[in-house]
Motif scaffolding. Sequence first.
Motif, PDB file in Angstrom:
ATOM      1  N   HIS A   1      57.602  69.569  18.437  1.00 54.24           N
ATOM      2  CA  HIS A   1      57.533  68.528  17.404  1.00 54.24           C
ATOM      3  C   HIS A   1      58.889  68.331  16.736  1.00 54.24           C
ATOM      4  N   ALA A   2      59.602  69.423  16.511  1.00 53.31           N
ATOM      5  CA  ALA A   2      60.938  69.316  15.923  1.00 53.31           C
ATOM      6  C   ALA A   2      61.905  68.654  16.900  1.00 53.31           C
ATOM      7  N   ALA A   3      61.746  68.937  18.181  1.00 52.89           N
ATOM      8  CA  ALA A   3      62.627  68.348  19.193  1.00 52.89           C
ATOM      9  C   ALA A   3      62.424  66.836  19.288  1.00 52.89           C
ATOM     10  N   VAL A   4      61.180  66.398  19.231  1.00 53.07           N
ATOM     11  CA  VAL A   4      60.902  64.955  19.283  1.00 53.07           C
ATOM     12  C   VAL A   4      61.497  64.267  18.064  1.00 53.07           C
ATOM     13  N   LEU A   5      61.304  64.846  16.891  1.00 50.31           N
ATOM     14  CA  LEU A   5      61.862  64.263  15.671  1.00 50.31           C
ATOM     15  C   LEU A   5      63.383  64.259  15.685  1.00 50.31           C
ATOM     16  N   THR A   6      63.971  65.257  16.340  1.00 54.13           N
ATOM     17  CA  THR A   6      65.428  65.342  16.421  1.00 54.13           C
ATOM     18  C   THR A   6      66.011  64.121  17.109  1.00 54.13           C
ATOM     19  N   TYR A   7      65.285  63.554  18.055  1.00 54.07           N
ATOM     20  CA  TYR A   7      65.760  62.357  18.752  1.00 54.07           C
ATOM     21  C   TYR A   7      65.258  61.064  18.103  1.00 54.07           C
ATOM     22  N   MET A   8      64.062  61.102  17.529  1.00 47.46           N
ATOM     23  CA  MET A   8      63.486  59.883  16.959  1.00 47.46           C
ATOM     24  C   MET A   8      64.173  59.459  15.658  1.00 47.46           C
ATOM     25  N   VAL A   9      64.559  60.411  14.834  1.00 47.27           N
ATOM     26  CA  VAL A   9      65.136  60.087  13.536  1.00 47.27           C
ATOM     27  C   VAL A   9      66.466  59.335  13.668  1.00 47.27           C
ATOM     28  N   PRO A  10      67.417  59.776  14.512  1.00 49.30           N
ATOM     29  CA  PRO A  10      68.655  58.988  14.631  1.00 49.30           C
ATOM     30  C   PRO A  10      68.400  57.567  15.139  1.00 49.30           C
ATOM     31  N   PHE A  11      67.436  57.412  16.052  1.00 50.31           N
ATOM     32  CA  PHE A  11      67.108  56.075  16.545  1.00 50.31           C
ATOM     33  C   PHE A  11      66.521  55.221  15.429  1.00 50.31           C
ATOM     34  N   ALA A  12      65.602  55.795  14.670  1.00 49.56           N
ATOM     35  CA  ALA A  12      64.968  55.047  13.577  1.00 49.56           C
ATOM     36  C   ALA A  12      65.994  54.656  12.509  1.00 49.56           C
ATOM     37  N   VAL A  13      66.919  55.543  12.201  1.00 53.51           N
ATOM     38  CA  VAL A  13      67.958  55.238  11.214  1.00 53.51           C
ATOM     39  C   VAL A  13      68.859  54.120  11.724  1.00 53.51           C
ATOM     40  N   PHE A  14      69.193  54.148  13.010  1.00 46.88           N
ATOM     41  CA  PHE A  14      70.030  53.100  13.595  1.00 46.88           C
ATOM     42  C   PHE A  14      69.333  51.738  13.496  1.00 46.88           C
ATOM     43  N   ILE A  15      68.067  51.689  13.871  1.00 49.55           N
ATOM     44  CA  ILE A  15      67.312  50.420  13.825  1.00 49.55           C
ATOM     45  C   ILE A  15      67.129  49.962  12.380  1.00 49.55           C
ATOM     46  N   TYR A  16      66.824  50.888  11.485  1.00 49.03           N
ATOM     47  CA  TYR A  16      66.663  50.531  10.077  1.00 49.03           C
ATOM     48  C   TYR A  16      67.952  49.929   9.517  1.00 49.03           C
ATOM     49  N   SER A  17      69.083  50.548   9.818  1.00 46.11           N
ATOM     50  CA  SER A  17      70.352  50.026   9.296  1.00 46.11           C
ATOM     51  C   SER A  17      70.673  48.666   9.906  1.00 46.11           C
ATOM     52  N   TYR A  18      70.292  48.463  11.164  1.00 46.83           N
ATOM     53  CA  TYR A  18      70.486  47.141  11.788  1.00 46.83           C
ATOM     54  C   TYR A  18      69.650  46.095  11.045  1.00 46.83           C
ATOM     55  N   LEU A  19      68.390  46.404  10.797  1.00 46.84           N
ATOM     56  CA  LEU A  19      67.510  45.441  10.140  1.00 46.84           C
ATOM     57  C   LEU A  19      67.932  45.161   8.699  1.00 46.84           C
ATOM     58  N   LYS A  20      68.399  46.181   7.985  1.00 49.41           N
ATOM     59  CA  LYS A  20      68.828  45.988   6.607  1.00 49.41           C
ATOM     60  C   LYS A  20      70.115  45.175   6.504  1.00 49.41           C
ATOM     61  N   ASN A  21      70.926  45.163   7.542  1.00 50.50           N
ATOM     62  CA  ASN A  21      72.203  44.450   7.514  1.00 50.50           C
ATOM     63  C   ASN A  21      72.127  43.053   8.120  1.00 50.50           C
ATOM     64  N   LEU A  22      70.941  42.615   8.492  1.00 47.53           N
ATOM     65  CA  LEU A  22      70.778  41.245   8.961  1.00 47.53           C
ATOM     66  C   LEU A  22      70.970  40.281   7.792  1.00 47.53           C
ATOM     67  N   PRO A  23      71.563  39.139   8.042  1.00 47.21           N
ATOM     68  CA  PRO A  23      71.679  38.173   6.949  1.00 47.21           C
ATOM     69  C   PRO A  23      70.301  37.690   6.539  1.00 47.21           C
ATOM     70  N   PRO A  24      70.121  37.378   5.255  1.00 47.44           N
ATOM     71  CA  PRO A  24      68.811  36.901   4.789  1.00 47.44           C
ATOM     72  C   PRO A  24      68.421  35.594   5.490  1.00 47.44           C
ATOM     73  N   SER A  25      67.151  35.517   5.834  1.00 43.03           N
ATOM     74  CA  SER A  25      66.698  34.285   6.486  1.00 43.03           C
ATOM     75  C   SER A  25      66.511  33.197   5.437  1.00 43.03           C
ATOM     76  N   SER A  26      66.908  31.996   5.791  1.00 41.19           N
ATOM     77  CA  SER A  26      66.755  30.867   4.853  1.00 41.19           C
ATOM     78  C   SER A  26      65.395  30.239   5.071  1.00 41.19           C
ATOM     79  N   SER A  27      64.568  30.284   4.050  1.00 46.71           N
ATOM     80  CA  SER A  27      63.209  29.748   4.147  1.00 46.71           C
ATOM     81  C   SER A  27      63.105  28.412   3.461  1.00 46.71           C
TER      82      SER A  27
END
Length: 82
Positions: A56-82
């Motif tokens: 379980h620790a090994a799976v999290l060791t790989y999943m957390v860096p991926f999740a942080v990378f995707i989260y930072s990508y999504l947070k840095n997207l320009p705001p959508s104009s509605s």
Amino acid sequence: MIIFLVIGYGLLMLSIYGIPRDVIFRGLKTAIVVGSILMLINQWHALFGTEEFRWHAAVLTYMVPFAVFIYSYLKNLPPSSS
């Protein structure tokens, strides 16, 4: 085997959230590099000694860096104009 779980998670993100393929692959590369370094640090005695390997620790060791990378990508997207 753990790498395949991370890749599967990446493909799931691609299909559900429409994250561009190149971002997914950059995230996977980051997760493999960072996760492998963390795996050596955190599971050294299990890999090269006599302690039990913690899956379980090994799976999290790989999943957390991926999740942080995707989260930072999504947070840095320009705001959508509605």
